[in-house]
Design a protein around this motif. Structure first.
Motif, short mmCIF file in Angstrom:
data_model
loop_
_atom_site.label_atom_id
_atom_site.label_comp_id
_atom_site.label_asym_id
_atom_site.label_seq_id
_atom_site.Cartn_x
_atom_site.Cartn_y
_atom_site.Cartn_z
N LYS A 168 0.83 -1.21 0.00
CA LYS A 168 0.00 0.00 0.00
C LYS A 168 0.87 1.26 0.00
O LYS A 168 0.60 2.22 -0.74
CB LYS A 168 -0.90 -0.02 1.24
N ILE A 169 1.94 1.23 0.80
CA ILE A 169 2.84 2.39 0.90
C ILE A 169 3.71 2.52 -0.35
O ILE A 169 3.83 3.60 -0.94
CB ILE A 169 3.71 2.28 2.17
N ARG A 170 4.34 1.40 -0.75
CA ARG A 170 5.29 1.46 -1.88
C ARG A 170 4.61 1.86 -3.19
O ARG A 170 5.20 2.57 -4.01
CB ARG A 170 6.00 0.12 -2.05
N PHE A 171 3.39 1.38 -3.41
CA PHE A 171 2.71 1.64 -4.68
C PHE A 171 1.59 2.68 -4.53
O PHE A 171 0.84 2.90 -5.48
CB PHE A 171 2.15 0.33 -5.25
N GLN A 172 1.50 3.27 -3.33
CA GLN A 172 0.50 4.33 -3.07
C GLN A 172 -0.89 3.89 -3.49
O GLN A 172 -1.61 4.60 -4.21
CB GLN A 172 0.91 5.62 -3.78
N LYS A 173 -1.28 2.70 -3.03
CA LYS A 173 -2.57 2.14 -3.39
C LYS A 173 -3.66 2.63 -2.44
O LYS A 173 -3.51 2.54 -1.22
CB LYS A 173 -2.51 0.60 -3.36
N PRO A 174 -4.76 3.12 -2.96
CA PRO A 174 -5.89 3.50 -2.08
C PRO A 174 -6.70 2.26 -1.70
O PRO A 174 -6.69 1.25 -2.40
CB PRO A 174 -6.71 4.43 -2.98
N GLY A 175 -7.39 2.34 -0.58
CA GLY A 175 -8.26 1.23 -0.18
C GLY A 175 -7.49 0.00 0.26
O GLY A 175 -6.30 0.05 0.56
N ASN A 176 -8.22 -1.12 0.27
CA ASN A 176 -7.63 -2.38 0.71
C ASN A 176 -6.72 -2.99 -0.35
O ASN A 176 -7.00 -2.91 -1.55
CB ASN A 176 -8.72 -3.38 1.08
#
Length: 225
Positions: free
Chosen positions: A42-50
């Motif tokens: 989530k942090i490395r790829f800046q993914k929103p949500g789950n």
């Protein structure tokens, strides 16, 4: 938690599991590997949500080494099928007390898990809840009262390697559960997932990763590692 990444693309994440970390959340409440990896993605790829991350197989909490996770549901389904068909090759190092009677062989047992006590036992073939367990082993080296084995799983039963090697009369060094008579409090079990080979679930090419155990006793006494 530092988790070395051994291989990663859009479909797969292969890592080196640290010792004494649960693979997924349990009643201990301790930080688990699956949650850590989801947060890291989530942090490395800046993914929103789950973040989706599929658990394909497991390693016992005290055991370290190579593991694969699926980054898509399609990859998870195809990797799980490889596990069922036994086409995913999982190899381990184990340092055991004693010396097996044969330099190499296959162990075939029926295992039953007492879920209340979280203990696995070897039971007769006739046991109604017993599940067949197969593994292949090879003695790589022997020093004094210890032997270094290469182990390849044919099935993936809970605590399988630990129970079957103890059943052969050669419990794993540091195994507090199945080799308590030989082990001392605080010893780290000498079982390590040293390699993982699989077919890429999308590209269909071969993927293999290797993981080396720590350079501390009893891993540092073997010329074969």
């Amino acid at each position: 938690m530092k988790v070395p990444i051994l291989y990663e693309d859009n479909h797969l994440l292969l890592v080196e599991k640290p010792v004494n970390i649960p693979v997924q959340s349990d009643k201990s409440g301790d930080q688990d590997l699956l949650s850590h990896l989801k947060n890291d993605i989530k942090i490395r790829f800046q993914k929103p949500g789950n973040v989706y991350l599929g658990l394909v197989h497991r390693l016992d909490r005290p055991v370290g080494g190579a593991m694969v996770f699926a980054k898509t549901s399609k990859a998870a389904s195809r990797l799980s099928d490889q596990v069922r068909r036994n086409s995913m090759e999982r190899q381990y190092y184990a340092v055991v007390h004693g010396r097996p009677a044969k330099k190499a062989g296959q162990l075939v047992d029926y295992l039953w898990k007492n879920t209340q006590k979280n203990i696995v036992s070897i039971v007769p073939k006739s046991h109604k809840e017993g599940k067949k367990a197969l593994l292949n082993y090879q003695v790589l080296e022997t020093q004094g009262e210890l032997s270094l084995l290469a182990v390849q799983l044919e099935t993936g039963r809970p605590h399988q390697i630990r129970v079957q090697l103890a059943g052969m009369g050669t419990p794993i060094w540091g195994d507090q559960k199945y080799g308590a008579r030989y082990s001392k409090a605080g010893q780290q079990i000498a079982l390590w997932a040293r390699s993982l080979s699989l077919e890429h679930p999308v590209k269909k090419d071969a993927v293999r990763v290797d993981s080396q155990p720590p350079q501390s006793f009893p891993w540092d006494i073997w010329s074969k590692i």
